[in-house]
Enzyme design. Structure first.
Site, short mmCIF file in Angstrom:
data_model
loop_
_atom_site.label_atom_id
_atom_site.label_comp_id
_atom_site.label_asym_id
_atom_site.label_seq_id
_atom_site.Cartn_x
_atom_site.Cartn_y
_atom_site.Cartn_z
N HIS A 8 0.83 -1.21 0.00
CA HIS A 8 0.00 0.00 0.00
C HIS A 8 0.86 1.25 0.00
CE1 HIS A 8 -4.03 1.90 1.29
NE2 HIS A 8 -3.17 2.91 1.10
N HIS A 10 1.15 4.90 -2.66
CA HIS A 10 0.63 5.58 -3.85
C HIS A 10 1.79 6.25 -4.60
CE1 HIS A 10 -3.63 5.40 -2.44
NE2 HIS A 10 -3.01 5.26 -1.27
N HIS A 188 -9.72 1.09 -0.47
CA HIS A 188 -9.58 1.87 0.76
C HIS A 188 -10.93 1.89 1.48
CE1 HIS A 188 -5.91 3.35 -1.04
NE2 HIS A 188 -5.68 4.20 -0.06
N GLU A 191 -10.89 4.05 6.86
CA GLU A 191 -9.82 5.01 7.16
C GLU A 191 -10.47 6.25 7.76
OE1 GLU A 191 -7.83 6.76 3.76
OE2 GLU A 191 -6.14 7.44 4.94
N ASP A 269 1.89 4.16 2.72
CA ASP A 269 0.80 4.97 2.13
C ASP A 269 1.33 6.09 1.24
OD1 ASP A 269 -1.83 5.51 1.59
OD2 ASP A 269 -2.31 6.38 3.54
N ASP A 270 1.68 7.22 1.84
CA ASP A 270 2.21 8.38 1.10
C ASP A 270 3.37 8.91 1.94
OD1 ASP A 270 -0.16 8.78 -0.95
OD2 ASP A 270 -1.07 8.55 1.03
N1 ADE Z 1 -4.86 8.62 -2.01
C1 ADE Z 1 -3.61 8.68 -1.62
N2 ADE Z 1 -3.49 8.33 -0.31
C2 ADE Z 1 -4.72 8.07 0.13
C3 ADE Z 1 -5.27 7.67 1.37
N3 ADE Z 1 -4.51 7.47 2.44
N4 ADE Z 1 -6.60 7.51 1.44
C4 ADE Z 1 -7.37 7.70 0.37
N5 ADE Z 1 -6.91 8.07 -0.81
C5 ADE Z 1 -5.59 8.25 -0.94
ZN ZN Z 2 -3.75 4.86 0.63
#
Ligand code: ADE
Ligand code: ZN
Length: 319
Positions: A8, A10, A188, A191, A269-270
Protein backbone atom coordinates in the site's frame (compact mmCIF):
# COMPACT_ATOMS: atom_id res chain seq x y z
CA UNK A 1 17.82 -6.10 8.35
CA UNK A 2 14.33 -7.61 8.40
CA UNK A 3 13.05 -8.30 4.89
CA UNK A 4 9.95 -6.33 4.01
CA UNK A 5 7.19 -6.25 1.40
CA UNK A 6 4.78 -3.42 0.75
CA UNK A 7 1.22 -3.56 -0.57
CA UNK A 8 0.00 0.00 0.00
CA UNK A 9 1.89 2.97 -1.38
CA UNK A 10 0.63 5.58 -3.85
CA UNK A 11 2.95 6.48 -6.71
CA UNK A 12 2.55 10.26 -6.61
CA UNK A 13 2.27 10.10 -2.82
CA UNK A 14 5.82 8.74 -2.72
CA UNK A 15 7.35 11.93 -4.18
CA UNK A 16 9.52 13.66 -1.56
CA UNK A 17 9.61 17.49 -1.61
CA UNK A 18 13.15 17.38 -3.08
CA UNK A 19 11.94 15.31 -6.06
CA UNK A 20 8.87 17.54 -6.51
CA UNK A 21 11.26 20.51 -6.78
CA UNK A 22 13.46 18.66 -9.26
CA UNK A 23 10.51 17.58 -11.43
CA UNK A 24 8.99 21.08 -11.45
CA UNK A 25 12.33 22.54 -12.48
CA UNK A 26 12.92 19.93 -15.19
CA UNK A 27 9.44 20.62 -16.58
CA UNK A 28 9.86 24.43 -16.45
CA UNK A 29 7.08 24.77 -13.87
CA UNK A 30 6.70 26.74 -10.66
CA UNK A 31 6.29 24.67 -7.50
CA UNK A 32 2.56 24.94 -6.68
CA UNK A 33 1.90 27.70 -4.13
CA UNK A 34 1.36 26.49 -0.57
CA UNK A 35 2.64 22.99 -1.25
CA UNK A 36 5.79 23.08 0.86
CA UNK A 37 5.89 24.86 4.21
CA UNK A 38 8.72 26.81 5.89
CA UNK A 39 9.96 23.59 7.51
CA UNK A 40 10.46 21.97 4.10
CA UNK A 41 7.55 19.51 4.51
CA UNK A 42 4.30 19.27 2.63
CA UNK A 43 1.56 21.38 4.20
CA UNK A 44 -1.50 19.42 5.35
CA UNK A 45 -3.85 19.48 8.33
CA UNK A 46 -6.34 16.70 7.77
CA UNK A 47 -7.55 14.17 5.21
CA UNK A 48 -9.09 16.62 2.74
CA UNK A 49 -6.15 19.05 2.88
CA UNK A 50 -3.91 16.02 2.32
CA UNK A 51 -5.86 15.10 -0.84
CA UNK A 52 -5.48 18.73 -1.98
CA UNK A 53 -1.70 18.63 -1.31
CA UNK A 54 -1.52 15.35 -3.25
CA UNK A 55 -3.19 17.06 -6.22
CA UNK A 56 -0.71 19.94 -5.98
CA UNK A 57 2.27 17.57 -6.09
CA UNK A 58 0.82 16.06 -9.25
CA UNK A 59 1.00 19.48 -10.87
CA UNK A 60 4.79 19.11 -11.10
CA UNK A 61 4.44 16.15 -13.51
CA UNK A 62 4.36 16.31 -17.28
CA UNK A 63 5.88 13.27 -19.00
CA UNK A 64 5.74 9.47 -18.88
CA UNK A 65 9.40 9.60 -17.82
CA UNK A 66 8.39 11.56 -14.70
CA UNK A 67 6.17 8.69 -13.54
CA UNK A 68 8.90 6.14 -14.23
CA UNK A 69 11.49 8.19 -12.35
CA UNK A 70 9.22 8.43 -9.30
CA UNK A 71 8.72 4.65 -9.24
CA UNK A 72 12.43 3.89 -9.72
CA UNK A 73 13.38 6.35 -7.01
CA UNK A 74 10.87 4.80 -4.60
CA UNK A 75 12.01 1.25 -5.34
CA UNK A 76 15.65 2.27 -4.78
CA UNK A 77 14.83 3.73 -1.34
CA UNK A 78 12.62 0.79 -0.36
CA UNK A 79 15.33 -1.70 -1.34
CA UNK A 80 17.81 0.19 0.88
CA UNK A 81 15.38 -0.40 3.75
CA UNK A 82 15.20 -4.13 3.08
CA UNK A 83 12.11 -4.31 0.87
CA UNK A 84 12.07 -7.22 -1.58
CA UNK A 85 8.69 -6.37 -3.11
CA UNK A 86 6.55 -3.27 -3.65
CA UNK A 87 3.08 -3.27 -5.15
CA UNK A 88 2.47 0.35 -6.15
CA UNK A 89 -0.92 2.05 -6.47
CA UNK A 90 -0.78 3.82 -9.83
CA UNK A 91 -3.65 5.98 -11.10
CA UNK A 92 -3.99 6.34 -14.87
CA UNK A 93 -6.09 9.48 -14.29
CA UNK A 94 -3.09 11.80 -13.89
CA UNK A 95 -1.16 10.71 -16.98
CA UNK A 96 -4.41 10.70 -18.99
CA UNK A 97 -5.04 14.33 -17.98
CA UNK A 98 -1.57 15.16 -19.30
CA UNK A 99 -2.28 13.49 -22.64
CA UNK A 100 0.01 10.53 -21.93
CA UNK A 101 -1.32 7.30 -23.47
CA UNK A 102 -2.04 4.41 -21.08
CA UNK A 103 0.50 2.20 -22.87
CA UNK A 104 3.25 4.84 -22.80
CA UNK A 105 2.69 5.38 -19.08
CA UNK A 106 2.91 1.63 -18.43
CA UNK A 107 6.09 1.39 -20.54
CA UNK A 108 7.73 3.97 -18.27
CA UNK A 109 6.60 2.10 -15.13
CA UNK A 110 7.80 -1.22 -16.59
CA UNK A 111 11.24 0.24 -17.28
CA UNK A 112 11.40 1.49 -13.69
CA UNK A 113 10.58 -1.99 -12.35
CA UNK A 114 13.13 -3.67 -14.63
CA UNK A 115 15.87 -1.15 -13.79
CA UNK A 116 15.22 -1.40 -10.06
CA UNK A 117 15.33 -5.21 -10.21
CA UNK A 118 18.63 -5.09 -12.10
CA UNK A 119 20.14 -2.44 -9.81
CA UNK A 120 18.80 -3.47 -6.39
CA UNK A 121 17.21 -6.92 -6.70
CA UNK A 122 13.79 -5.56 -5.66
CA UNK A 123 10.60 -6.71 -7.39
CA UNK A 124 7.80 -4.29 -8.28
CA UNK A 125 4.24 -4.63 -9.53
CA UNK A 126 1.44 -2.22 -10.41
CA UNK A 127 -2.07 -1.93 -9.00
CA UNK A 128 -4.19 0.31 -11.18
CA UNK A 129 -6.33 2.50 -8.95
CA UNK A 130 -9.35 4.65 -9.59
CA UNK A 131 -10.11 7.79 -7.61
CA UNK A 132 -13.34 7.39 -5.67
CA UNK A 133 -14.50 11.00 -5.69
CA UNK A 134 -14.28 11.08 -9.49
CA UNK A 135 -17.20 8.64 -9.54
CA UNK A 136 -18.17 5.12 -10.73
CA UNK A 137 -18.30 5.87 -14.48
CA UNK A 138 -14.66 6.94 -14.51
CA UNK A 139 -13.77 3.86 -12.47
CA UNK A 140 -15.47 1.52 -14.93
CA UNK A 141 -13.90 3.24 -17.95
CA UNK A 142 -10.52 2.83 -16.34
CA UNK A 143 -11.02 -0.91 -15.75
CA UNK A 144 -12.21 -1.30 -19.33
CA UNK A 145 -8.91 0.20 -20.51
CA UNK A 146 -6.97 -1.99 -18.07
CA UNK A 147 -8.54 -5.23 -19.33
CA UNK A 148 -8.35 -4.16 -23.00
CA UNK A 149 -4.60 -3.45 -22.71
CA UNK A 150 -3.24 -6.06 -20.30
CA UNK A 151 0.31 -5.70 -19.05
CA UNK A 152 2.34 -8.38 -17.26
CA UNK A 153 3.18 -6.04 -14.35
CA UNK A 154 -0.40 -4.86 -13.78
CA UNK A 155 -1.68 -7.38 -11.25
CA UNK A 156 -4.54 -5.71 -9.44
CA UNK A 157 -7.21 -3.06 -9.22
CA UNK A 158 -7.93 -0.73 -6.31
CA UNK A 159 -9.58 2.49 -5.25
CA UNK A 160 -8.38 5.45 -3.16
CA UNK A 161 -9.73 8.97 -2.87
CA UNK A 162 -12.39 10.52 -0.68
CA UNK A 163 -14.05 7.69 1.22
CA UNK A 164 -17.01 9.89 2.14
CA UNK A 165 -18.12 10.11 -1.51
CA UNK A 166 -20.33 7.39 -3.05
CA UNK A 167 -20.63 3.87 -1.55
CA UNK A 168 -18.72 0.71 -2.48
CA UNK A 169 -21.74 -0.79 -4.30
CA UNK A 170 -21.55 2.09 -6.83
CA UNK A 171 -18.20 0.70 -7.92
CA UNK A 172 -19.26 -2.97 -8.05
CA UNK A 173 -19.40 -3.08 -11.89
CA UNK A 174 -15.79 -1.84 -12.11
CA UNK A 175 -14.52 -4.25 -9.44
CA UNK A 176 -16.53 -7.18 -10.88
CA UNK A 177 -14.99 -6.70 -14.30
CA UNK A 178 -11.48 -6.50 -12.84
CA UNK A 179 -12.10 -9.58 -10.67
CA UNK A 180 -13.67 -11.59 -13.50
CA UNK A 181 -10.61 -10.90 -15.65
CA UNK A 182 -8.34 -12.28 -12.93
CA UNK A 183 -7.09 -9.11 -11.23
CA UNK A 184 -6.71 -9.04 -7.45
CA UNK A 185 -8.84 -6.35 -5.82
CA UNK A 186 -8.36 -4.04 -2.86
CA UNK A 187 -10.22 -0.93 -1.73
CA UNK A 188 -9.58 1.87 0.76
CA UNK A 189 -12.14 1.60 3.56
CA UNK A 190 -12.27 2.13 7.30
CA UNK A 191 -9.82 5.01 7.16
CA UNK A 192 -11.84 8.22 7.46
CA UNK A 193 -15.22 6.45 7.62
CA UNK A 194 -16.06 3.97 10.39
CA UNK A 195 -16.65 0.19 10.39
CA UNK A 196 -19.74 0.49 8.18
CA UNK A 197 -17.47 1.34 5.24
CA UNK A 198 -15.55 -1.92 5.75
CA UNK A 199 -18.76 -3.93 6.07
CA UNK A 200 -19.97 -2.43 2.78
CA UNK A 201 -16.64 -3.10 1.08
CA UNK A 202 -16.51 -6.80 2.00
CA UNK A 203 -20.23 -7.24 1.27
CA UNK A 204 -20.37 -5.46 -2.10
CA UNK A 205 -16.91 -5.78 -3.67
CA UNK A 206 -14.80 -8.85 -4.57
CA UNK A 207 -11.84 -7.77 -2.43
CA UNK A 208 -9.33 -9.93 -0.57
CA UNK A 209 -7.62 -6.89 0.98
CA UNK A 210 -8.71 -3.62 2.52
CA UNK A 211 -6.63 -0.45 2.34
CA UNK A 212 -6.33 0.69 5.98
CA UNK A 213 -9.47 -0.95 7.43
CA UNK A 214 -8.27 0.02 10.90
CA UNK A 215 -11.60 1.58 11.89
CA UNK A 216 -12.93 -1.99 11.86
CA UNK A 217 -11.39 -2.20 15.32
CA UNK A 218 -14.39 -0.15 16.57
CA UNK A 219 -16.70 -3.12 15.84
CA UNK A 220 -15.86 -6.50 17.45
CA UNK A 221 -18.22 -8.38 15.11
CA UNK A 222 -16.43 -6.95 12.11
CA UNK A 223 -13.03 -7.81 13.55
CA UNK A 224 -14.22 -11.43 13.95
CA UNK A 225 -15.57 -11.44 10.40
CA UNK A 226 -12.27 -10.14 8.95
CA UNK A 227 -10.35 -12.77 10.92
CA UNK A 228 -12.77 -15.52 9.80
CA UNK A 229 -12.51 -14.51 6.14
CA UNK A 230 -8.74 -14.01 6.26
CA UNK A 231 -9.17 -10.55 4.74
CA UNK A 232 -5.81 -8.80 4.80
CA UNK A 233 -5.57 -5.23 6.07
CA UNK A 234 -3.02 -2.90 4.51
CA UNK A 235 -2.29 -1.03 7.72
CA UNK A 236 -0.46 2.31 7.55
CA UNK A 237 -0.01 3.52 11.16
CA UNK A 238 2.13 6.59 10.36
CA UNK A 239 -0.45 7.79 7.84
CA UNK A 240 -3.31 7.26 10.31
CA UNK A 241 -1.52 9.24 13.01
CA UNK A 242 -0.49 12.06 10.65
CA UNK A 243 -4.11 12.39 9.52
CA UNK A 244 -5.36 12.51 13.11
CA UNK A 245 -7.25 9.18 13.21
CA UNK A 246 -5.30 8.28 16.36
CA UNK A 247 -3.25 10.55 18.62
CA UNK A 248 -0.19 8.26 18.68
CA UNK A 249 1.09 4.73 18.04
CA UNK A 250 -0.06 3.53 21.49
CA UNK A 251 -3.64 4.40 20.60
CA UNK A 252 -3.41 2.75 17.17
CA UNK A 253 -5.35 -0.56 16.91
CA UNK A 254 -2.55 -2.51 15.11
CA UNK A 255 -1.81 -4.74 18.10
CA UNK A 256 -5.49 -5.28 18.91
CA UNK A 257 -6.18 -6.40 15.34
CA UNK A 258 -3.23 -8.80 15.40
CA UNK A 259 -4.38 -10.13 18.78
CA UNK A 260 -7.84 -10.81 17.34
CA UNK A 261 -6.34 -12.90 14.54
CA UNK A 262 -6.75 -10.40 11.69
CA UNK A 263 -4.11 -10.73 8.97
CA UNK A 264 -2.25 -7.41 8.77
CA UNK A 265 0.56 -5.90 6.75
CA UNK A 266 2.59 -2.73 7.38
CA UNK A 267 2.76 0.01 4.77
CA UNK A 268 3.78 3.62 4.24
CA UNK A 269 0.80 4.97 2.13
CA UNK A 270 2.21 8.38 1.10
CA UNK A 271 5.49 8.35 3.02
CA UNK A 272 6.91 11.89 2.65
CA UNK A 273 3.49 13.42 3.34
CA UNK A 274 3.31 11.53 6.61
CA UNK A 275 6.98 11.69 7.63
CA UNK A 276 7.39 7.96 7.38
CA UNK A 277 8.92 5.17 5.30
CA UNK A 278 8.30 1.43 5.08
CA UNK A 279 11.37 0.87 7.27
CA UNK A 280 10.07 3.35 9.85
CA UNK A 281 6.74 1.52 9.99
CA UNK A 282 8.51 -1.76 10.72
CA UNK A 283 10.84 -0.08 13.25
CA UNK A 284 8.04 1.68 15.16
CA UNK A 285 5.42 -1.09 15.06
CA UNK A 286 6.31 -2.26 18.56
CA UNK A 287 6.68 -5.85 17.33
CA UNK A 288 9.48 -8.37 17.62
CA UNK A 289 11.53 -9.82 14.78
CA UNK A 290 9.43 -12.97 14.49
CA UNK A 291 6.19 -10.98 14.19
CA UNK A 292 7.71 -8.55 11.68
CA UNK A 293 8.94 -11.43 9.53
CA UNK A 294 5.42 -12.86 9.72
CA UNK A 295 4.01 -9.54 8.51
CA UNK A 296 6.37 -9.52 5.53
CA UNK A 297 5.30 -13.10 4.78
CA UNK A 298 1.62 -12.10 4.96
CA UNK A 299 2.31 -9.25 2.55
CA UNK A 300 3.88 -11.58 0.00
CA UNK A 301 1.09 -14.15 0.42
CA UNK A 302 -1.60 -11.46 0.01
CA UNK A 303 0.14 -9.80 -2.90
CA UNK A 304 -1.33 -10.07 -6.37
CA UNK A 305 1.93 -11.27 -7.96
CA UNK A 306 1.91 -14.56 -9.85
CA UNK A 307 2.47 -17.75 -7.86
CA UNK A 308 6.05 -18.32 -9.10
CA UNK A 309 7.09 -14.82 -8.07
CA UNK A 310 5.42 -15.24 -4.68
CA UNK A 311 7.22 -18.52 -4.02
CA UNK A 312 10.56 -16.93 -4.97
CA UNK A 313 9.88 -13.95 -2.67
CA UNK A 314 8.82 -16.23 0.18
CA UNK A 315 12.12 -18.12 -0.16
CA UNK A 316 13.98 -14.77 -0.18
CA UNK A 317 12.44 -13.59 3.07
CA UNK A 318 12.86 -16.83 4.99
CA UNK A 319 15.61 -16.49 7.63
N1 ADE B 1 -4.86 8.62 -2.01
C1 ADE B 1 -3.61 8.68 -1.62
N2 ADE B 1 -3.49 8.33 -0.31
C2 ADE B 1 -4.72 8.07 0.13
C3 ADE B 1 -5.27 7.67 1.37
N3 ADE B 1 -4.51 7.47 2.44
N4 ADE B 1 -6.60 7.51 1.44
C4 ADE B 1 -7.37 7.70 0.37
N5 ADE B 1 -6.91 8.07 -0.81
C5 ADE B 1 -5.59 8.25 -0.94
ZN1 ZN C 1 -3.75 4.86 0.63
Amino acid sequence: MIPKAELHCHLEGSIPPSLARELAQRNGLELPAGLIGADGSYVLRDFLSFLAAYDRVCKTLRTARDFGDIFYSYLAGAAREGAVYVEMFCSPERPAALGIAYGAWLDALEQAIDRARADFGIEGRIIVVCIRHLGPERALALVQTMVAEPHHYVVGFGMGGDEAKFVPADFAPAFRLAHDKGYGCTVHAGEVVGPESVWAAIRDLPVTRIGHGVRAADDPKLVDELARRGTVLEVCPGSNIALGLYPDRNAHPLHRLIGAGVRVTLNSDDPPFFHTTLGTEYDLAGLGERELRGIARTAVEASFADETTKQRLLREIEP
